[in-house]
Scaffold this motif. Structure first.
Motif, PDB file in Angstrom:
ATOM      1  N   PRO A 102       0.801  -1.237   0.000  1.00 61.39           N
ATOM      2  CA  PRO A 102       0.000   0.000   0.000  1.00 61.39           C
ATOM      3  C   PRO A 102       0.831   1.283   0.000  1.00 61.39           C
ATOM      4  CG  PRO A 102      -0.855  -1.539   1.623  1.00 61.39           C
ATOM      5  CD  PRO A 102       0.441  -2.122   1.113  1.00 61.39           C
ATOM      6  N   ASP A 103       2.084   1.222   0.438  1.00 56.47           N
ATOM      7  CA  ASP A 103       2.946   2.404   0.457  1.00 56.47           C
ATOM      8  C   ASP A 103       3.795   2.549  -0.796  1.00 56.47           C
ATOM      9  OD1 ASP A 103       1.979   2.993   2.996  1.00 56.47           O
ATOM     10  OD2 ASP A 103       3.625   1.942   3.999  1.00 56.47           O
ATOM     11  N   ASN A 104       3.707   1.596  -1.730  1.00 51.33           N
ATOM     12  CA  ASN A 104       4.533   1.625  -2.933  1.00 51.33           C
ATOM     13  C   ASN A 104       3.833   2.452  -4.016  1.00 51.33           C
ATOM     14  OD1 ASN A 104       6.158   1.149  -5.170  1.00 51.33           O
ATOM     15  ND2 ASN A 104       6.469  -1.012  -4.672  1.00 51.33           N
ATOM     16  N   ALA A 105       3.941   3.756  -3.888  1.00 44.71           N
ATOM     17  CA  ALA A 105       3.228   4.683  -4.778  1.00 44.71           C
ATOM     18  C   ALA A 105       3.618   4.488  -6.235  1.00 44.71           C
ATOM     19  CB  ALA A 105       3.479   6.125  -4.341  1.00 44.71           C
ATOM     20  N   ARG A 106       4.894   4.216  -6.506  1.00 49.53           N
ATOM     21  CA  ARG A 106       5.331   4.028  -7.898  1.00 49.53           C
ATOM     22  C   ARG A 106       4.646   2.817  -8.512  1.00 49.53           C
ATOM     23  NH1 ARG A 106      11.472   4.436  -9.182  1.00 49.53           N
ATOM     24  NH2 ARG A 106      10.862   6.529  -9.760  1.00 49.53           N
ATOM     25  N   ALA A 107       4.622   1.691  -7.807  1.00 51.26           N
ATOM     26  CA  ALA A 107       3.981   0.483  -8.335  1.00 51.26           C
ATOM     27  C   ALA A 107       2.484   0.695  -8.535  1.00 51.26           C
ATOM     28  CB  ALA A 107       4.234  -0.700  -7.410  1.00 51.26           C
ATOM     29  N   ILE A 108       1.849   1.354  -7.600  1.00 51.98           N
ATOM     30  CA  ILE A 108       0.411   1.607  -7.707  1.00 51.98           C
ATOM     31  C   ILE A 108       0.120   2.503  -8.907  1.00 51.98           C
ATOM     32  CG2 ILE A 108      -1.567   2.709  -6.573  1.00 51.98           C
ATOM     33  CD1 ILE A 108      -0.298   1.642  -3.890  1.00 51.98           C
ATOM     34  N   ALA A 109       0.946   3.513  -9.135  1.00 51.88           N
ATOM     35  CA  ALA A 109       0.753   4.406 -10.283  1.00 51.88           C
ATOM     36  C   ALA A 109       0.892   3.638 -11.600  1.00 51.88           C
ATOM     37  CB  ALA A 109       1.746   5.565 -10.224  1.00 51.88           C
ATOM     38  N   VAL A 110       1.882   2.757 -11.689  1.00 53.46           N
ATOM     39  CA  VAL A 110       2.051   1.944 -12.897  1.00 53.46           C
ATOM     40  C   VAL A 110       0.822   1.061 -13.097  1.00 53.46           C
ATOM     41  CG1 VAL A 110       3.376   0.035 -13.895  1.00 53.46           C
ATOM     42  CG2 VAL A 110       4.573   2.002 -12.927  1.00 53.46           C
ATOM     43  N   CYS A 111       0.362   0.426 -12.036  1.00 52.18           N
ATOM     44  CA  CYS A 111      -0.820  -0.440 -12.143  1.00 52.18           C
ATOM     45  C   CYS A 111      -2.027   0.344 -12.629  1.00 52.18           C
ATOM     46  CB  CYS A 111      -1.108  -1.109 -10.800  1.00 52.18           C
ATOM     47  SG  CYS A 111       0.147  -2.310 -10.310  1.00 52.18           S
TER      48      CYS A 111
END
Length: 165
Positions: free
Chosen positions: A127-136
């Motif tokens: 939940p804190d991995n903003a870069r991965a979430i943005a890519v998803c």
């Protein structure tokens, strides 16, 4: 990165363990993946999980795995339709981070999974991995619930559905 980049996916073998260990030791991967525990020959032959080394222009730079969400009785995506796949990935080569390769190679793998019949592809970044979430999100994933704690650690469950479904 240009839009013309193409990606090759080859199965992980025991010979790849030193490369995976090196990638997993980099700070940007270790932050989200923790310490590397080498795969055994049995793990690499587990039919529930397909593990891939990703290359572009002959340069290996990333890891991705896709797996049956129905392969574990207590998996947090087990309620998804039959044939759904989960994915996990990282860019191991620090020089390849932040220039569009993640979105591109993950998108290529997702398209292949949909072409092979997966109705849903699931992912579960920290939940804190903003870069991965943005890519998803760029790839069409949407959160399917609030952040939660799982046997694999904290996650934000996200789903992408095959176009037309």
């Amino acid at each position: 990165m240009t839009g013309a980049a193409s990606y090759q996916f080859r199965p992980v073998t025991m010979d790849d363990l030193p490369l995976l260990a090196a990638w997993r030791s980099t700070a940007h991967v270790r932050q989200w993946w923790g310490a590397f525990e080498p795969y055994s020959p049995e793990a690499l032959s587990d039919a529930r999980v397909a593990r891939w080394i990703v290359s572009t222009a002959g340069r290996p730079f990333a890891f991705i795995q896709d797996y049956s969400v129905h392969g574990w009785d207590d998996h947090h995506f087990a309620a998804l339709p039959e044939g759904s796949r989960g994915i996990d990935q990282f860019i191991g080569d620090p020089a390849m981070v932040g220039i569009g390769h993640g979105t591109a190679f993950i998108g290529a793998r997702i398209r292949a999974l949909f072409e092979n019949g997966a109705p849903v592809v699931a992912t579960d970044p920290h939940p804190d991995n903003a870069r991965a979430i943005a890519v998803c999100r760029k790839l069409g994933f949407v959160p399917s619930g609030p952040p939660q704690e799982t046997a694999w650690g904290p996650i934000l469950p996200m789903l992408a559905r095959r176009p037309g479904q």
